[in-house]
Motif scaffolding. Structure first.
Motif, PDB file in Angstrom:
ATOM      1  N   LEU A 111     -68.795 -45.152 -74.333  1.00 29.88           N
ATOM      2  CA  LEU A 111     -68.358 -43.824 -73.879  1.00 29.88           C
ATOM      3  C   LEU A 111     -67.847 -43.887 -72.441  1.00 29.88           C
ATOM      4  O   LEU A 111     -68.215 -43.068 -71.603  1.00 29.88           O
ATOM      5  N   GLN A 112     -66.989 -44.852 -72.172  1.00 34.92           N
ATOM      6  CA  GLN A 112     -66.474 -44.986 -70.815  1.00 34.92           C
ATOM      7  C   GLN A 112     -65.670 -43.759 -70.392  1.00 34.92           C
ATOM      8  O   GLN A 112     -65.737 -43.326 -69.243  1.00 34.92           O
ATOM      9  N   GLY A 113     -64.896 -43.200 -71.325  1.00 32.76           N
ATOM     10  CA  GLY A 113     -64.099 -42.026 -70.980  1.00 32.76           C
ATOM     11  C   GLY A 113     -64.971 -40.841 -70.624  1.00 32.76           C
ATOM     12  O   GLY A 113     -64.714 -40.120 -69.650  1.00 32.76           O
ATOM     13  N   THR A 114     -66.036 -40.626 -71.409  1.00 32.90           N
ATOM     14  CA  THR A 114     -66.942 -39.513 -71.125  1.00 32.90           C
ATOM     15  C   THR A 114     -67.656 -39.714 -69.796  1.00 32.90           C
ATOM     16  O   THR A 114     -67.802 -38.779 -69.004  1.00 32.90           O
ATOM     17  N   LEU A 115     -68.109 -40.952 -69.543  1.00 33.55           N
ATOM     18  CA  LEU A 115     -68.794 -41.223 -68.284  1.00 33.55           C
ATOM     19  C   LEU A 115     -67.857 -41.101 -67.085  1.00 33.55           C
ATOM     20  O   LEU A 115     -68.283 -40.746 -65.985  1.00 33.55           O
ATOM     21  N   SER A 116     -66.567 -41.380 -67.305  1.00 37.27           N
ATOM     22  CA  SER A 116     -65.612 -41.183 -66.208  1.00 37.27           C
ATOM     23  C   SER A 116     -65.501 -39.710 -65.847  1.00 37.27           C
ATOM     24  O   SER A 116     -65.294 -39.361 -64.686  1.00 37.27           O
ATOM     25  N   ASN A 117     -65.657 -38.832 -66.853  1.00 36.00           N
ATOM     26  CA  ASN A 117     -65.660 -37.397 -66.564  1.00 36.00           C
ATOM     27  C   ASN A 117     -66.875 -37.016 -65.728  1.00 36.00           C
ATOM     28  O   ASN A 117     -66.782 -36.178 -64.825  1.00 36.00           O
ATOM     29  N   VAL A 118     -68.023 -37.640 -66.037  1.00 37.88           N
ATOM     30  CA  VAL A 118     -69.227 -37.362 -65.250  1.00 37.88           C
ATOM     31  C   VAL A 118     -69.039 -37.831 -63.807  1.00 37.88           C
ATOM     32  O   VAL A 118     -69.363 -37.115 -62.853  1.00 37.88           O
ATOM     33  N   ALA A 119     -68.515 -39.059 -63.644  1.00 39.70           N
ATOM     34  CA  ALA A 119     -68.280 -39.576 -62.292  1.00 39.70           C
ATOM     35  C   ALA A 119     -67.293 -38.693 -61.536  1.00 39.70           C
ATOM     36  O   ALA A 119     -67.483 -38.394 -60.344  1.00 39.70           O
ATOM     37  N   ALA A 120     -66.229 -38.265 -62.223  1.00 41.06           N
ATOM     38  CA  ALA A 120     -65.252 -37.391 -61.573  1.00 41.06           C
ATOM     39  C   ALA A 120     -65.874 -36.043 -61.223  1.00 41.06           C
ATOM     40  O   ALA A 120     -65.586 -35.469 -60.163  1.00 41.06           O
ATOM     41  N   GLY A 121     -66.744 -35.527 -62.102  1.00 40.43           N
ATOM     42  CA  GLY A 121     -67.423 -34.270 -61.796  1.00 40.43           C
ATOM     43  C   GLY A 121     -68.304 -34.382 -60.566  1.00 40.43           C
ATOM     44  O   GLY A 121     -68.346 -33.468 -59.728  1.00 40.43           O
ATOM     45  N   VAL A 122     -69.007 -35.507 -60.428  1.00 36.79           N
ATOM     46  CA  VAL A 122     -69.838 -35.723 -59.246  1.00 36.79           C
ATOM     47  C   VAL A 122     -68.970 -35.781 -57.987  1.00 36.79           C
ATOM     48  O   VAL A 122     -69.304 -35.187 -56.951  1.00 36.79           O
ATOM     49  N   MET A 123     -67.830 -36.470 -58.062  1.00 36.29           N
ATOM     50  CA  MET A 123     -66.940 -36.561 -56.902  1.00 36.29           C
ATOM     51  C   MET A 123     -66.345 -35.197 -56.552  1.00 36.29           C
ATOM     52  O   MET A 123     -66.179 -34.872 -55.364  1.00 36.29           O
ATOM     53  N   LEU A 124     -66.041 -34.396 -57.562  1.00 37.34           N
ATOM     54  CA  LEU A 124     -65.530 -33.050 -57.283  1.00 37.34           C
ATOM     55  C   LEU A 124     -66.575 -32.210 -56.559  1.00 37.34           C
ATOM     56  O   LEU A 124     -66.240 -31.403 -55.676  1.00 37.34           O
ATOM     57  N   LEU A 125     -67.847 -32.397 -56.928  1.00 35.44           N
ATOM     58  CA  LEU A 125     -68.906 -31.634 -56.277  1.00 35.44           C
ATOM     59  C   LEU A 125     -69.187 -32.140 -54.865  1.00 35.44           C
ATOM     60  O   LEU A 125     -69.609 -31.377 -53.998  1.00 35.44           O
ATOM     61  N   ILE A 126     -68.966 -33.437 -54.633  1.00 39.29           N
ATOM     62  CA  ILE A 126     -69.218 -33.994 -53.299  1.00 39.29           C
ATOM     63  C   ILE A 126     -68.058 -33.699 -52.349  1.00 39.29           C
ATOM     64  O   ILE A 126     -68.254 -33.206 -51.233  1.00 39.29           O
ATOM     65  N   LEU A 127     -66.840 -33.982 -52.792  1.00 40.60           N
ATOM     66  CA  LEU A 127     -65.674 -33.814 -51.916  1.00 40.60           C
ATOM     67  C   LEU A 127     -65.214 -32.362 -51.842  1.00 40.60           C
ATOM     68  O   LEU A 127     -64.547 -31.974 -50.874  1.00 40.60           O
ATOM     69  N   ARG A 128     -65.489 -31.583 -52.877  1.00 43.05           N
ATOM     70  CA  ARG A 128     -65.195 -30.148 -52.896  1.00 43.05           C
ATOM     71  C   ARG A 128     -63.718 -29.814 -52.705  1.00 43.05           C
ATOM     72  O   ARG A 128     -63.375 -28.943 -51.890  1.00 43.05           O
ATOM     73  N   PRO A 129     -62.778 -30.471 -53.411  1.00 41.96           N
ATOM     74  CA  PRO A 129     -61.375 -30.047 -53.282  1.00 41.96           C
ATOM     75  C   PRO A 129     -61.119 -28.703 -53.934  1.00 41.96           C
ATOM     76  O   PRO A 129     -60.127 -28.037 -53.631  1.00 41.96           O
ATOM     77  N   ILE A 130     -61.978 -28.307 -54.859  1.00 38.72           N
ATOM     78  CA  ILE A 130     -61.865 -26.995 -55.507  1.00 38.72           C
ATOM     79  C   ILE A 130     -63.254 -26.365 -55.557  1.00 38.72           C
ATOM     80  O   ILE A 130     -64.268 -27.050 -55.576  1.00 38.72           O
ATOM     81  N   LYS A 131     -63.264 -25.037 -55.569  1.00 33.86           N
ATOM     82  CA  LYS A 131     -64.516 -24.290 -55.660  1.00 33.86           C
ATOM     83  C   LYS A 131     -64.352 -23.177 -56.688  1.00 33.86           C
ATOM     84  O   LYS A 131     -63.228 -22.785 -57.040  1.00 33.86           O
ATOM     85  N   VAL A 132     -65.469 -22.667 -57.149  1.00 37.13           N
ATOM     86  CA  VAL A 132     -65.453 -21.541 -58.076  1.00 37.13           C
ATOM     87  C   VAL A 132     -64.805 -20.338 -57.393  1.00 37.13           C
ATOM     88  O   VAL A 132     -65.127 -20.012 -56.254  1.00 37.13           O
ATOM     89  N   GLY A 133     -63.876 -19.693 -58.096  1.00 39.20           N
ATOM     90  CA  GLY A 133     -63.188 -18.521 -57.557  1.00 39.20           C
ATOM     91  C   GLY A 133     -61.849 -18.820 -56.922  1.00 39.20           C
ATOM     92  O   GLY A 133     -61.095 -17.884 -56.625  1.00 39.20           O
ATOM     93  N   GLU A 134     -61.508 -20.102 -56.711  1.00 37.61           N
ATOM     94  CA  GLU A 134     -60.231 -20.456 -56.098  1.00 37.61           C
ATOM     95  C   GLU A 134     -59.151 -20.618 -57.172  1.00 37.61           C
ATOM     96  O   GLU A 134     -59.428 -21.051 -58.293  1.00 37.61           O
ATOM     97  N   PHE A 135     -57.916 -20.304 -56.793  1.00 35.54           N
ATOM     98  CA  PHE A 135     -56.776 -20.474 -57.693  1.00 35.54           C
ATOM     99  C   PHE A 135     -56.128 -21.816 -57.384  1.00 35.54           C
ATOM    100  O   PHE A 135     -55.688 -22.050 -56.254  1.00 35.54           O
TER     101      PHE A 135
END
Length: 292
Positions: A111-135
Motif C-alpha cells: 500500500l505504498q500509494g495509500t501510505l504516501s497519502n498519509v505522509a503527504a497529510g502529515v506534511m500538510l499539517l506540519i507545513l500548513r500551506p492550506i488551512k480549513v476555510g481557505e479557498f
C-alpha cells in the motif's frame, strides 16, 4: 459383553457432553465479554475523539489539526480495545505484536500509494500551506478547504460541489492559496475607442477607484494605458482590496466603470477590422442572374 460396551459408550458420551458444556460456558463467557468490550471500546473511542476535539478547540488550536488529533486518539483507543479482546481468549499479545509488525511491513509495501497519502497529510499539517476555510487551487481543482484528514483533503467548490482529493496529489503539485494573504490586487481592463479621449477615460477610471472605500489607499491605485489593441485602447485599472472585499469590489467597480463611460460618452468598441485595398479599386459585385 454388549452391555459393557454400551455402558462404556454411554460414559464417553456423558464425558464428551460435560466437556462441551464446560467449553461452551468458558468460551461463551469469553465471547460475550469480547463483544461487550468491543462495543464499549467503540463507544469510548467516539467519546474520546469528540472530547479531544472540544478540548483542543477551547485551547485555541487551529481547526485544521483538531480532526486529525481526534482521529489518532480514537484509533489508539480501538487498538487497545483489540488487544484486550485478544487477551480474553488467551492470545499472547507479545507474539502477536511481532506478527503484526511483519504483516505491517508487507502491507506497507503493498500500500505504498495509500501510505504516501498519509505522509503527504502529515506534511500538510506540519507545513500548513492550506488551512480549513481557505479557498485554494490544487491538484487541478479549486474550492474551500473543509477538512484535512490523514488520507484525503475535502474541498467544496464555489458552486458547493463536494470534492475529495488524495493528499499526495495536493502536496506533490503547486498550491495556489487565494485566502492566505490579507490583501489582493484587482486587475481590470477598460477598453475604449481610438477616437475617445484617453486622458478623460484615465481620470474617470481613477475617480471610480479612489471613490470606492474598499480600495486601499496604500498601495495607491494605478490607472494607465496598457496596450494598443487591434480594436481598442486598453487601459489597466488596478488597485488593492482586502481578500474578503475582493469579489464584491471587483463586480461593483466593473459595473460602475461601464455606467460612468456611458455618462461621459466614452464608447467601449466591439472587435472590428479595417480593410485597405492597395493598387486599385475593389471590383464591383456582379449582378445577380434573373431567371427568365
Amino acid at each position: 459383553m454388549d452391555s459393557i460396551t454400551n455402558a462404556l459408550n454411554l460414559q464417553e458420551m456423558e464425558a464428551l457432553t460435560a466437556r462441551l458444556v464446560e467449553m461452551g460456558v468458558q468460551y461463551g463467557l469469553s465471547i460475550v465479554g469480547a463483544v461487550l468490550i468491543l462495543i464499549g471500546g467503540w463507544i469510548i473511542s467516539g467519546w474520546a475523539k469528540r472530547g479531544v476535539q472540544r478540548a483542543l478547540a477551547r485551547a485555541g488550536l487551529d481547526e485544521t489539526i483538531r480532526p486529525v488529533l481526534g482521529s489518532v486518539v480514537r484509533y489508539g483507543v480501538l487498538l487497545v480495545t483489540l488487544i484486550v479482546v485478544l487477551n480474553q481468549f488467551g492470545v499472547q499479545t507479545a507474539s502477536l505484536i511481532a506478527v503484526l509488525g511483519a504483516a505491517g511491513l508487507a502491507v506497507g509495501l503493498a500500500l505504498q500509494g495509500t501510505l504516501s497519502n498519509v505522509a503527504a497529510g502529515v506534511m500538510l499539517l506540519i507545513l500548513r500551506p492550506i488551512k480549513v476555510g481557505e479557498f485554494v487551487e490544487a491538484a487541478g481543482t479549486s474550492g474551500t478547504v473543509k477538512s484535512i484528514d490523514l488520507f484525503t483533503t475535502e474541498l467544496a467548490t464555489a458552486d458547493n460541489v463536494y470534492i475529495s482529493v488524495p493528499n499526495s496529489a495536493i502536496f506533490g503539485q503547486v498550491i495556489t492559496n487565494y485566502s492566505r494573504n490579507p490583501t489582493r490586487r484587482l486587475d481590470l481592463t477598460l477598453s475604449i475607442d481610438y477616437e475617445d479621449d484617453m486622458d478623460k477615460a484615465i481620470a474617470l477610471a481613477r475617480d471610480v477607484m479612489e471613490g470606492d472605500p474598499r480600495i486601499l489607499a496604500e498601495p495607491a491605485p494605478v490607472v494607465a494605458v496598457k496596450a494598443l489593441g487591434a480594436s481598442s485602447v486598453d487601459i489597466a485599472v488596478r488597485g488593492f482590496a482586502t481578500t474578503a472585499d475582493y469579489w464584491p469590489a471587483y463586480f461593483d467597480i466593473t459595473k460602475r466603470l461601464k455606467e460612468r463611460c456611458d455618462a461621459a460618452g466614452i464608447s467601449i468598441p466591439f472587435p472590428q477590422q479595417v480593410l485597405t485595398v492597395r493598387g486599385g479599386r475593389m471590383p464591383e459585385p456582379e449582378p445577380e442572374a434573373t431567371s427568365s
